[in-house]
Design a protein around this motif. Structure first.
Motif, PDB file in Angstrom:
ATOM      1  N   GLN A  23      58.005  83.671  63.743  1.00 38.22           N
ATOM      2  CA  GLN A  23      57.793  82.270  63.384  1.00 38.22           C
ATOM      3  C   GLN A  23      56.371  81.999  62.900  1.00 38.22           C
ATOM      4  O   GLN A  23      56.083  80.905  62.414  1.00 38.22           O
ATOM      5  N   CYS A  24      55.487  82.971  63.056  1.00 38.56           N
ATOM      6  CA  CYS A  24      54.073  82.769  62.730  1.00 38.56           C
ATOM      7  C   CYS A  24      53.751  83.251  61.326  1.00 38.56           C
ATOM      8  O   CYS A  24      54.010  84.399  60.978  1.00 38.56           O
ATOM      9  N   GLY A  25      53.189  82.355  60.542  1.00 36.42           N
ATOM     10  CA  GLY A  25      52.730  82.704  59.210  1.00 36.42           C
ATOM     11  C   GLY A  25      51.226  82.792  59.133  1.00 36.42           C
ATOM     12  O   GLY A  25      50.660  83.114  58.084  1.00 36.42           O
ATOM     13  N   MET A  26      50.554  82.512  60.253  1.00 41.75           N
ATOM     14  CA  MET A  26      49.092  82.538  60.259  1.00 41.75           C
ATOM     15  C   MET A  26      48.575  82.669  61.683  1.00 41.75           C
ATOM     16  O   MET A  26      49.123  82.070  62.613  1.00 41.75           O
ATOM     17  N   TYR A  27      47.515  83.443  61.834  1.00 43.59           N
ATOM     18  CA  TYR A  27      46.764  83.534  63.080  1.00 43.59           C
ATOM     19  C   TYR A  27      45.314  83.228  62.759  1.00 43.59           C
ATOM     20  O   TYR A  27      44.787  83.699  61.755  1.00 43.59           O
ATOM     21  N   LEU A  28      44.675  82.448  63.599  1.00 44.47           N
ATOM     22  CA  LEU A  28      43.250  82.168  63.464  1.00 44.47           C
ATOM     23  C   LEU A  28      42.548  82.531  64.762  1.00 44.47           C
ATOM     24  O   LEU A  28      43.062  82.280  65.850  1.00 44.47           O
ATOM     25  N   VAL A  29      41.338  83.094  64.620  1.00 42.59           N
ATOM     26  CA  VAL A  29      40.525  83.465  65.771  1.00 42.59           C
ATOM     27  C   VAL A  29      39.207  82.694  65.711  1.00 42.59           C
ATOM     28  O   VAL A  29      38.579  82.598  64.659  1.00 42.59           O
ATOM     29  N   HIS A  30      38.810  82.172  66.857  1.00 43.75           N
ATOM     30  CA  HIS A  30      37.490  81.549  67.019  1.00 43.75           C
ATOM     31  C   HIS A  30      36.690  82.445  67.958  1.00 43.75           C
ATOM     32  O   HIS A  30      37.199  82.868  69.000  1.00 43.75           O
ATOM     33  N   ASN A  31      35.449  82.735  67.592  1.00 45.11           N
ATOM     34  CA  ASN A  31      34.548  83.509  68.453  1.00 45.11           C
ATOM     35  C   ASN A  31      33.267  82.706  68.628  1.00 45.11           C
ATOM     36  O   ASN A  31      32.460  82.602  67.718  1.00 45.11           O
ATOM     37  N   GLY A  32      33.101  82.090  69.794  1.00 44.16           N
ATOM     38  CA  GLY A  32      31.881  81.356  70.113  1.00 44.16           C
ATOM     39  C   GLY A  32      30.845  82.310  70.677  1.00 44.16           C
ATOM     40  O   GLY A  32      31.168  83.167  71.497  1.00 44.16           O
ATOM     41  N   VAL A  33      29.601  82.156  70.228  1.00 41.52           N
ATOM     42  CA  VAL A  33      28.515  83.070  70.580  1.00 41.52           C
ATOM     43  C   VAL A  33      27.290  82.257  71.006  1.00 41.52           C
ATOM     44  O   VAL A  33      27.025  81.188  70.452  1.00 41.52           O
ATOM     45  N   PRO A 110      47.781  74.260  57.964  1.00 43.52           N
ATOM     46  CA  PRO A 110      47.219  73.020  58.520  1.00 43.52           C
ATOM     47  C   PRO A 110      47.459  72.866  60.019  1.00 43.52           C
ATOM     48  O   PRO A 110      46.573  72.412  60.745  1.00 43.52           O
ATOM     49  N   ARG A 111      48.623  73.254  60.482  1.00 45.73           N
ATOM     50  CA  ARG A 111      48.921  73.124  61.916  1.00 45.73           C
ATOM     51  C   ARG A 111      48.092  74.085  62.752  1.00 45.73           C
ATOM     52  O   ARG A 111      47.617  73.720  63.844  1.00 45.73           O
ATOM     53  N   VAL A 112      47.905  75.300  62.265  1.00 44.53           N
ATOM     54  CA  VAL A 112      47.133  76.290  63.015  1.00 44.53           C
ATOM     55  C   VAL A 112      45.658  75.886  63.047  1.00 44.53           C
ATOM     56  O   VAL A 112      45.009  75.957  64.094  1.00 44.53           O
ATOM     57  N   ILE A 113      45.118  75.441  61.914  1.00 43.41           N
ATOM     58  CA  ILE A 113      43.723  74.997  61.864  1.00 43.41           C
ATOM     59  C   ILE A 113      43.513  73.832  62.825  1.00 43.41           C
ATOM     60  O   ILE A 113      42.565  73.825  63.615  1.00 43.41           O
ATOM     61  N   ASP A 114      44.387  72.832  62.754  1.00 43.33           N
ATOM     62  CA  ASP A 114      44.244  71.665  63.629  1.00 43.33           C
ATOM     63  C   ASP A 114      44.368  72.045  65.103  1.00 43.33           C
ATOM     64  O   ASP A 114      43.615  71.542  65.945  1.00 43.33           O
ATOM     65  N   ALA A 115      45.310  72.924  65.418  1.00 39.21           N
ATOM     66  CA  ALA A 115      45.497  73.338  66.816  1.00 39.21           C
ATOM     67  C   ALA A 115      44.280  74.097  67.330  1.00 39.21           C
ATOM     68  O   ALA A 115      43.825  73.862  68.456  1.00 39.21           O
ATOM     69  N   LEU A 116      43.749  75.001  66.510  1.00 39.29           N
ATOM     70  CA  LEU A 116      42.561  75.757  66.920  1.00 39.29           C
ATOM     71  C   LEU A 116      41.385  74.818  67.141  1.00 39.29           C
ATOM     72  O   LEU A 116      40.698  74.897  68.159  1.00 39.29           O
ATOM     73  N   GLN A 117      41.182  73.914  66.203  1.00 36.42           N
ATOM     74  CA  GLN A 117      40.052  72.981  66.328  1.00 36.42           C
ATOM     75  C   GLN A 117      40.198  72.106  67.563  1.00 36.42           C
ATOM     76  O   GLN A 117      39.235  71.910  68.314  1.00 36.42           O
ATOM     77  N   SER A 118      41.389  71.613  67.806  1.00 32.10           N
ATOM     78  CA  SER A 118      41.633  70.767  68.970  1.00 32.10           C
ATOM     79  C   SER A 118      41.435  71.534  70.271  1.00 32.10           C
ATOM     80  O   SER A 118      40.795  71.033  71.208  1.00 32.10           O
ATOM     81  N   LEU A 119      41.967  72.741  70.349  1.00 33.59           N
ATOM     82  CA  LEU A 119      41.835  73.534  71.566  1.00 33.59           C
ATOM     83  C   LEU A 119      40.382  73.891  71.848  1.00 33.59           C
ATOM     84  O   LEU A 119      39.912  73.744  72.984  1.00 33.59           O
ATOM     85  N   VAL A 120      39.656  74.340  70.843  1.00 37.35           N
ATOM     86  CA  VAL A 120      38.248  74.695  71.061  1.00 37.35           C
ATOM     87  C   VAL A 120      37.459  73.461  71.496  1.00 37.35           C
ATOM     88  O   VAL A 120      36.637  73.528  72.416  1.00 37.35           O
TER      89      VAL A 120
END
Length: 135
Positions: A23-33, A110-120
Motif C-alpha cells: 500500500q506504500c508508494g513513498m517512505y520518508l525519513v527524518h534524522n534530527g541531529v 502529500p499524505r506522507v509529507i504531512d504525516a511526517l511533519q505532524s509527527l516530528v
C-alpha cells in the motif's frame, strides 16, 4: 549514555517486507541531529537554553514513552499512512549526535509529507525534553 543508532537501510528493508508495503508508494525519513546553533537563534524564539550568538556544546535529551507511543498511534490512524517507526536517543548528547529517526510510509507524497511533519512536530513539542548546554 547515548543509545545505538539504527540502520536506515535495515529500517527500510523491514518496512518494505512489512505486510503494509503493497500500500506504500513513498517512505520518508527524518534524522534530527544536535547542532551548535542554539534553538533560540535557529527558531527566533526565547528559551532558557543557550542564547543567540553563543554555541551549543551538547544537550540532554529525554522523552516520555507513553506520549511517544500515543503520537505514533495517532499518526498510524491518518488517511493513507500505513507504516510508522520512531527511534529516540537519550542522555547527554554532543554536537553531531543523532537525536531522532522517524520513518513514515504511505500511499501518496502529500499524505506522507504531512504525516511526517505532524509527527516530528508532536514529538518535539509534546514528547521530548531538550536542555542545551553551552560550548
Amino acid at each position: 549514555m547515548a543509545r545505538p543508532v539504527p540502520s536506515m537501510d535495515a529500517w527500510l528493508a523491514e518496512a518494505k517486507a512489512d505486510e503494509s508495503a503493497a500500500q506504500c508508494g513513498m517512505y520518508l525519513v527524518h534524522n534530527g541531529v544536535v547542532r551548535e546553533t542554539p534553538k533560540a537563534e535557529a527558531r527566533g524564539i526565547a528559551t532558557d537554553g543557550v542564547q543567540p550568538g553563543d554555541k551549543v556544546g551538547g544537550l540532554y535529551f529525554g522523552y516520555d514513552q507513553a506520549k511517544v507511543d500515543a503520537a505514533i498511534a495517532r499518526t498510524r490512524e491518518l488517511p493513507g499512512i500505513f507504516y510508522v517507526r520512531v527511534w529516540l536517543n537519550e542522555g547527554e548528547l554532543s554536537v553531531g549526535d543523532d537525536i531522532m529517526y522517524v520513518l513514515v510510509g504511505g500511499d501518496i507524497r502529500p499524505r506522507v509529507i504531512d504525516a511526517l511533519q505532524s509527527l516530528v512536530a508532536t514529538l518535539k513539542n509534546e514528547c521530548v525534553t531538550e536542555v542545551e548546554h553551552p560550548a
